[in-house]
Design a protein around this motif. Structure first.
Motif, PDB file in Angstrom:
ATOM      1  N   ASP A 190       0.913  -6.786   7.571  1.00 36.53           N
ATOM      2  CA  ASP A 190       1.518  -5.242   7.597  1.00 36.53           C
ATOM      3  C   ASP A 190       2.158  -5.224   6.256  1.00 36.53           C
ATOM      4  O   ASP A 190       2.423  -4.044   5.965  1.00 36.53           O
ATOM      5  CB  ASP A 190       2.701  -5.579   8.468  1.00 36.53           C
ATOM      6  CG  ASP A 190       2.096  -5.687   9.881  1.00 36.53           C
ATOM      7  OD1 ASP A 190       1.227  -5.125  10.193  1.00 36.53           O
ATOM      8  OD2 ASP A 190       2.750  -6.224  10.976  1.00 36.53           O
ATOM      9  N   ASP A 191       2.397  -6.007   5.549  1.00 33.80           N
ATOM     10  CA  ASP A 191       3.156  -5.871   4.091  1.00 33.80           C
ATOM     11  C   ASP A 191       1.859  -5.740   3.050  1.00 33.80           C
ATOM     12  O   ASP A 191       2.274  -5.820   1.937  1.00 33.80           O
ATOM     13  CB  ASP A 191       4.016  -7.151   3.641  1.00 33.80           C
ATOM     14  CG  ASP A 191       3.452  -8.269   3.833  1.00 33.80           C
ATOM     15  OD1 ASP A 191       2.326  -8.364   4.052  1.00 33.80           O
ATOM     16  OD2 ASP A 191       4.291  -9.283   3.647  1.00 33.80           O
ATOM     17  N   ASP A 231       6.981  -5.949   1.786  1.00 36.59           N
ATOM     18  CA  ASP A 231       6.622  -4.536   2.521  1.00 36.59           C
ATOM     19  C   ASP A 231       7.171  -3.261   2.249  1.00 36.59           C
ATOM     20  O   ASP A 231       6.885  -2.118   2.798  1.00 36.59           O
ATOM     21  CB  ASP A 231       7.010  -4.874   4.146  1.00 36.59           C
ATOM     22  CG  ASP A 231       8.079  -5.112   4.466  1.00 36.59           C
ATOM     23  OD1 ASP A 231       9.099  -5.545   3.633  1.00 36.59           O
ATOM     24  OD2 ASP A 231       8.467  -4.810   5.639  1.00 36.59           O
TER      25      ASP A 231
END
Length: 265
Positions: free
Chosen positions: A40-41, A82
């Motif tokens: 996700d990051d 992130d």
């Protein structure tokens, strides 16, 4: 005949050569079909934060005049993989009470900022208590504060409802209040009870909304061994704001607030 044998030999070689690599090629194709999903990051995002409320949002007591807790929290957030940038818009005004903040939420500039926010942070309530305190200084009664607390509950509910109506996805963070009167009126034991009751009210209101979170800070300022107040003995000094930011950041991590904000963004 000799040509036929040579042709037959070549054909066998070609067919045998094509059939064996085919399995290997198929295996290679299969292997390339399973690619690892980026975390996700992998691509950092911009976090948009709107801060509204009273002098604690404005940053009164911050000798660097950078915005109280905001620069400390901004630094912590931008240290995450992130988050590319954490952009804060500060609408804090010294002396604001809950009734005044409720009116300010009608301003187009504030509405637009909230509509585009990932997170909305609120500091309110301290001046509501201060108003009752000043009006009843010579005859302080616990009942007086409890009566005003009911009106505060209604206004705070309206504030969060209004913010939510502007942006249903934004995460709302409400900071609790602390007792700045301990140095002035240490003999008034009811003040701690009053602050505790008002914080309980704030927490109860926040619990009614799935996207809202209550962050207590009263315990931070109960540390008598460290000077955390500005020279006016009411607002936090830079150390106090730094500890508030640290508390915010802890709650962000515990509740996955940034991750939830990005998912809804």
């Amino acid at each position: 005949m000799k040509k036929f044998i040579i042709l037959l030999f070549c054909s066998i070689f070609v067919f045998s050569g094509c059939s064996t690599p085919y399995k290997e090629q198929k295996a290679r194709i299969t292997e390339h079909g399973y690619k690892q999903i980026p975390p996700d990051d992998f691509i950092p995002k911009d976090l948009r934060v709107v801060s509204i409320g009273d002098s604690l949002t404005q940053g009164v007591g911050d000798v660097k005049e950078l915005g109280g807790y905001i620069p400390y929290l901004k630094e912590k957030l931008e240290s995450q993989k992130d988050i590319r940038t954490a952009d804060f818009i500060n609408f804090g005004i010294k002396g604001n009470r809950s009734d005044q903040l409720l009116k300010r939420l009608d301003q187009p500039e504030v509405q637009t900022a909230i509509q585009n926010a990932d997170i909305v942070m609120i500091t309110i309530g301290g001046n509501d208590v201060m108003k009752v305190f000043k009006q009843n200084l010579t005859h302080l009664k616990l009942e007086t504060f409890l009566q005003e607390e009911k009106y505060y509950r209604e206004r705070l509910t309206n504030i969060i409802e209004l913010v939510s109506s502007y942006n249903k996805q934004a995460k709302i963070i409400l900071m609790g209040i602390y007792n700045p009167f301990m140095r002035w009126f240490a003999d008034i034991k009811e003040m701690d009870q009053i602050i505790s009751t008002w914080n309980d009210t704030s927490s109860d209101v926040v619990d009614q909304f799935d996207q809202a979170y209550f962050v207590p800070v009263a315990d931070i300022f109960n540390n008598y061994e460290e000077d955390l107040l500005y020279t006016d003995y009411f607002h936090p000094n830079n150390k106090g704001y730094e500890l508030i930011a640290a508390r915010f950041y802890t709650y962000f991590n515990e509740h996955g607030i940034v991750e939830k904000a990005f998912q809804n963004g």
